[in-house]
Design a protein around this motif. Structure first.
Motif, PDB file in Angstrom:
ATOM      1  N   GLY A 323      42.825 -22.192 -67.546  1.00 33.53           N
ATOM      2  CA  GLY A 323      41.892 -22.247 -68.760  1.00 33.53           C
ATOM      3  C   GLY A 323      42.863 -22.013 -70.057  1.00 33.53           C
ATOM      4  O   GLY A 323      42.392 -21.681 -71.179  1.00 33.53           O
ATOM      5  N   SER A 327      44.506 -26.197 -70.653  1.00 33.85           N
ATOM      6  CA  SER A 327      43.284 -26.367 -71.659  1.00 33.85           C
ATOM      7  C   SER A 327      43.661 -27.000 -72.847  1.00 33.85           C
ATOM      8  O   SER A 327      44.696 -26.873 -73.445  1.00 33.85           O
ATOM      9  N   ARG A 402      38.537 -25.036 -69.817  1.00 31.76           N
ATOM     10  CA  ARG A 402      38.320 -25.176 -71.590  1.00 31.76           C
ATOM     11  C   ARG A 402      37.783 -23.871 -72.017  1.00 31.76           C
ATOM     12  O   ARG A 402      36.788 -23.118 -71.440  1.00 31.76           O
TER      13      ARG A 402
END
Length: 565
Positions: A323, A327, A402
């Motif tokens: 993430g 991301s 994300r």
């Protein structure tokens, strides 16, 4: 039923894992100096440690804890070891011992990541060996209540499964490796030779097969990251497909076993058992699968096996880069926290999705987030490639993890608590389709054949009924075995891209080098200065394996080296 948020669950699992690790500390087989020079308090403690179910549980969670490490699935094995491939590349050129040189195939045999992953995986094997030795000696195994016996059998089964998993990781990364099924003692020979991986495969299959009976189905266990029966079967199916595929042998050739179909039959059997059990299913929404990861929610019917991450303060221990490195780019100063997005994608993947396939805009992020926390588009959707600037396309990243799905709070600029998924139900369906096609061909899109289960995965992507044939989502029938196999190769990209499996898939299909070169050719044909350089650096019959770490060979002179290093 509402699924319990996994922040508490992950925190509890990781906390117990650390306690278990401390209680039965084990050392790499290369750490002979420390074993011999220091009094082994931890080994002495392990002789008397296993008194009750809680002790055994903490010990087995200490085996799990090896995965919750940036040297394994927190960074190296989830992201760095899976690229560069035809899916993407690591941004930048880098220095001698960083992630970029490893991704671009310009590393030395002394690269730290290669050494550190090796040592962590062997640490996991040794912890598992300790648990496997000690639990059968516990008085409760014979005198305990039925529930105590069942809990201990489960712990023993989990340790066997995890030992098999760590050995599977070792042989697919390094090929033939030292092999040990007893925990390390002070007077052990620390210079074990490499063992033919087929012998190790036999033990992996034995361990995982024995584990199945005593591990509960997902409906019978708490919602946590401990493995379920279906997950064990799914990972074992992956083992069988790996064993039945191509691999680099010590003769310097990519070969597959003559009896590879036997392994495909076992993979088909196991995946069909999972399907028929009705314990697992596809989530209704592809997007929700990945939002759940970002929001730390467990949904074990689709997400069958996850690596648990949690650190109270956000420090490196038991945290990952999931993430932040893989991301959409987020500028420092944004309310979501920074994301460098060093894992960049092959932009052609975006245009391989069909019209109406919702997976495209989840898998591929064509935006970045500025310091004001605003999304900035990086794509002109009306003009594929022509009309797109190289500067923007170079910023496209995986979109499945994300920062803007994680919420506005963050503990660390780089580290997150997002779990790393090792098995989803859609992968089970695709493994079944691959095995069934190899054995019987694709069929004609009726339940039970290869077409049907591949199309179920596609139907979810197109938001249509999973149980009915769909003119919108389904592949056209009439493909022969080879044509359908190419669709499997493509579908595993569309469904599973950036989830850590692509290089392994390409290796077992003997396509890694050619696909990397094809990717470089295609990208430079569109943008002559596209910074994808792996095609000129990858060497066939070499880079399908990592080298045996030079530091290990310096310690253990009986270790040979992999071909062409």
């Amino acid at each position: 039923m509402k699924i319990k948020n996994s922040i508490t669950i992950s925190k509890r699992l990781t906390k117990f894992a650390i306690l278990g690790a401390l209680a039965v500390t084990s050392f790499s087989t290369t750490s002979c100096k420390k074993w011999l020079e220091e009094k082994p308090y931890s080994l002495y403690a392990s002789e008397t440690y296993y008194k009750n179910v809680d002790d055994a549980t903490k010990a087995v969670l200490g085996v799990y804890e090896i995965m919750s490490n940036q040297k394994t699935y927190g960074f190296y094995m989830s992201m760095v070891f899976d690229i560069d491939s035809d899916l993407g590349y690591m941004e930048g050129t880098g220095f001698s011992n960083d992630n970029r040189t490893l991704a671009h195939y310009s590393f030395a045999t002394s690269h730290n990541y290669i050494t550190e992953a090796w040592r962590e995986l062997y640490n996991g094997v040794n912890r598992a060996n300790m648990v496997i030795a000690r639990i059968p000696e516990m008085a409760l195994m014979t005198s305990g209540t039925e529930s105590e016996k069942a809990a201990l059998k489960r712990c023993l089964a989990e340790a066997k499964f995890l030992r098999g998993l760590y050995y599977f990781d070792l042989i697919r990364l390094y090929g033939d490796v030292p092999f040990k099924t007893t925990f390390t003692k002070a007077d052990d020979d620390m210079k074990a030779p490499r063992v033919d991986k087929e012998i190790i495969y036999d033990q992996i299959i034995k361990d995982m097969s024995e584990a199945i009976e005593d591990i509960p189905e997902v409906s019978e266990k708490k919602v946590d990251e401990r493995v379920s029966k279906g997950a064990v079967k799914g990972i074992l199916a992956r083992v069988y497909l790996g064993r039945g595929g191509y691999s680099l042998r010590q003769n310097g050739k990519m070969e597959r076993p003559d009896n590879y179909l036997d392994y495909y039959k076992e993979a088909r059997r196991l995946t069909k058992e999972i399907i028929d059990s009705k314990q697992h299913k596809l989530s209704a929404s592809y997007e929700d699968v990945f939002k759940n990861y970002a929001q730390l929610k467990l949904e074990p019917q689709e997400s069958m096996f996850e690596v648990a991450f949690f650190n109270t303060s956000g420090e490196n221990k038991n945290s990952g880069y999931v993430g932040t490195w893989n991301s959409p780019i987020v500028a420092q100063g944004a309310t979501y926290g920074r994301a460098n997005g060093f894992y960049r994608i092959n932009p052609m993947i975006y245009y391989n999705y069909g019209n109406g396939d919702t997976r495209r805009d989840i898998a591929v992020a064509t935006y970045e987030i500025n310091a004001s926390s605003q999304k900035v588009s990086l794509i002109n959707t009306t003009k594929p490639f022509s009309g797109q600037t190289l500067a923007n396309i170079r910023k496209w990243t995986p979109g499945k993890w994300r920062r803007d799905w994680q919420g506005t709070g963050f503990k660390d600029l780089n580290n997150t608590d997002i779990n790393w998924v090792l098995l989803r139900y859609s992968d089970v369906l695709l493994m079944y389709a691959e095995a069934e096609n190899e054995i019987n061909g694709p069929g004609n899109n009726t339940e039970g054949d290869a077409y049907w289960y591949l199309n179920m995965v596609r139907r979810r992507g197109y938001n249509v009924d999973l149980t009915k044939a769909s003119a919108t989502a389904d592949l056209a029938t009439g493909l022969n075995k080879n044509q359908f196999f190419e669709k499997i190769v493509e579908e595993r990209v569309l469904e599973l891209c950036f989830e850590g499996f692509r290089k392994f898939d390409l290796i077992r299909w003997n396509r890694l080098g050619q696909n990397i070169r094809n990717t470089q050719t295609a990208l430079t044909a569109v943008f002559s200065t596209f910074p994808y350089i792996a095609g000129g650096l990858f060497t066939d019959n070499k880079h399908e394996l990592y080298p045996i770490p030079q530091k290990e060979r310096d310690i253990n002179t009986s270790l040979g080296q992999n071909p062409n290093y």
